[in-house]
Design a protein around this motif. Structure first.
Motif, PDB file in Angstrom:
ATOM      1  N   GLU A  95      -2.593  -1.457  -3.213  1.00 34.93           N
ATOM      2  CA  GLU A  95      -3.270  -0.183  -3.304  1.00 34.93           C
ATOM      3  C   GLU A  95      -2.358   1.216  -3.646  1.00 34.93           C
ATOM      4  O   GLU A  95      -1.314   1.177  -2.688  1.00 34.93           O
ATOM      5  CB  GLU A  95      -4.354   0.132  -2.131  1.00 34.93           C
TER       6      GLU A  95
ATOM      7  N   ALA B  59       0.734   1.741  -9.202  1.00 37.35           N
ATOM      8  CA  ALA B  59      -0.299   0.563  -9.102  1.00 37.35           C
ATOM      9  C   ALA B  59      -0.133  -0.379  -9.656  1.00 37.35           C
ATOM     10  O   ALA B  59      -0.351  -1.698  -9.611  1.00 37.35           O
ATOM     11  CB  ALA B  59      -1.808   1.299  -9.658  1.00 37.35           C
TER      12      ALA B  59
ATOM     13  N   ARG C 117       1.071  -1.344   0.016  1.00 36.40           N
ATOM     14  CA  ARG C 117       0.011  -0.164   0.044  1.00 36.40           C
ATOM     15  C   ARG C 117       0.875   1.171  -0.230  1.00 36.40           C
ATOM     16  O   ARG C 117       1.806   1.252   0.929  1.00 36.40           O
ATOM     17  CB  ARG C 117      -0.895   0.082   1.289  1.00 36.40           C
TER      18      ARG C 117
ATOM     19  N   LEU D 119      -2.532   5.352  -2.741  1.00 32.85           N
ATOM     20  CA  LEU D 119      -3.492   6.488  -2.612  1.00 32.85           C
ATOM     21  C   LEU D 119      -2.880   7.744  -2.918  1.00 32.85           C
ATOM     22  O   LEU D 119      -1.447   7.940  -3.085  1.00 32.85           O
ATOM     23  CB  LEU D 119      -3.318   6.570  -0.880  1.00 32.85           C
TER      24      LEU D 119
ATOM     25  N   SER E 155      -6.913   0.871 -12.748  1.00 32.35           N
ATOM     26  CA  SER E 155      -5.893   0.301 -11.625  1.00 32.35           C
ATOM     27  C   SER E 155      -6.435   0.477 -10.078  1.00 32.35           C
ATOM     28  O   SER E 155      -7.347   1.335 -10.056  1.00 32.35           O
ATOM     29  CB  SER E 155      -4.531   0.491 -12.171  1.00 32.35           C
ATOM     30  N   ASN E 156      -5.869  -0.185  -9.169  1.00 31.22           N
ATOM     31  CA  ASN E 156      -6.204   0.085  -7.940  1.00 31.22           C
ATOM     32  C   ASN E 156      -5.740   1.632  -7.294  1.00 31.22           C
ATOM     33  O   ASN E 156      -4.444   1.361  -6.401  1.00 31.22           O
ATOM     34  CB  ASN E 156      -5.354  -1.037  -7.033  1.00 31.22           C
ATOM     35  N   VAL E 157      -5.905   2.466  -7.721  1.00 32.25           N
ATOM     36  CA  VAL E 157      -5.578   3.722  -7.198  1.00 32.25           C
ATOM     37  C   VAL E 157      -6.939   4.518  -6.574  1.00 32.25           C
ATOM     38  O   VAL E 157      -7.901   4.486  -7.346  1.00 32.25           O
ATOM     39  CB  VAL E 157      -5.067   4.479  -8.368  1.00 32.25           C
ATOM     40  N   ARG E 158      -6.747   5.288  -5.469  1.00 33.88           N
ATOM     41  CA  ARG E 158      -7.700   5.977  -5.118  1.00 33.88           C
ATOM     42  C   ARG E 158      -7.310   7.154  -4.670  1.00 33.88           C
ATOM     43  O   ARG E 158      -6.256   7.692  -4.069  1.00 33.88           O
ATOM     44  CB  ARG E 158      -7.936   5.348  -3.333  1.00 33.88           C
TER      45      ARG E 158
END
Length: 274
Positions: free
Chosen positions: A80, A72, A56, A82, A101-104
């Motif tokens: 993850e 990511a 992460r 951020l 992709s797994n980006v917040r």
């Protein structure tokens, strides 16, 4: 925009710019992400940070999200990223370019993150610290959210290293005297101080790499250096009347003759939290 991120450069308060300047800055962020010299710097930083599957990670000052999406891809579906940026306009642009992709994507102040302590495995912070009022406090905040054993990767510019050739040296010195602290931030030497700051913050295994960017045409340099970019409107300059046009004419002439040269060193520093 939080006070810790205010300064006089256009990149420091994108949401507070005029529509024209906001468009120019957003376009500049996109163009910079594609520039071969920036790609070379980011590859150096990736090699030093060593992101791994399942991690992460935090991209602090994530811009339009190119690095976050790159990270990511390295952490994979089990990881993850951020992506935090202070500008809502830039964050919206990043969301618009999301690739699944797994980006917040989050809007926030990198000097006061809304994240718990020890919550990320690593941090990427690129060309952000030069704009904050207290770089050491910001580094402390990035360390707060990093777990022990996590790695912090800082990338920043040493504007004091900027040098030109091919144009009259005296004119260049006059121009830089006016644009320093305007196009360049007050923390003009941030890049060269990164190692000292990480050592002082108590990180171990600190390594630093200087990457010298080379620009042999005004068009290439203008992507990174606003003082040679003719698209930056005259109202954004802090020079006396006529000096901007005289300088840009010399830049153009050097480009036409093939003698233009600009160099700028950007530093990458990585350390591990105890």
């Amino acid at each position: 925009m939080e006070p810790a991120q205010k300064d006089r450069t256009p990149f420091s308060d994108i949401d507070g710019l005029s529509d024209q300047m906001s468009e120019i800055v957003l376009e500049a962020i996109t163009e910079m992400a594609r520039h071969p010299e920036i790609l070379r710097i980011r590859q150096t930083a990736l090699d030093m940070l060593r992101p791994a599957p399942g991690q992460r990670l935090l991209d602090a000052g994530s811009g339009s999200g190119e690095v976050a999406r790159l990270l990511a891809a390295r952490v994979g579906g089990a990881g993850e990223v951020l992506a935090v940026d202070h500008s809502s306009a830039v964050t919206a642009a990043a969301v618009g370019r999301h690739d699944g992709s797994n980006v917040r994507y989050l809007t926030g102040d990198v000097a006061a993150l809304d994240l718990p302590a020890d919550s990320v495995d690593g941090v990427w912070c690129e060309r952000v610290l030069q704009h904050v009022d207290d770089a050491d406090a910001t580094i402390g905040e990035l360390l707060r959210v990093t777990r022990p054993g996590g790695r912090l990767c800082l990338v920043d510019t040493d504007w004091g290293s900027l040098a030109f050739d091919g144009m009259p040296g005296g004119l260049g010195a006059v121009v830089m005297a006016h644009v320093n602290g305007h196009f360049t931030p007050r923390q003009f030497d941030m890049g060269r101080t990164l190692r000292r700051r990480l050592v002082a913050a108590g990180l171990r295994d600190v390594t630093t790499t200087p990457v010298t960017c080379l620009f042999t045409s005004p068009e290439s340099a203008a992507v990174i250096l606003p003082m040679v970019n003719p698209r930056v409107p005259e109202a954004a300059w802090a020079t006396p009347p006529g000096l901007r046009d005289e300088w840009l004419a010399c830049v153009d002439a050097a480009g036409q003759s093939g003698t233009f040269l600009a160099v700028l060193t950007i530093w990458v520093a990585v350390g591990t939290k105890n």
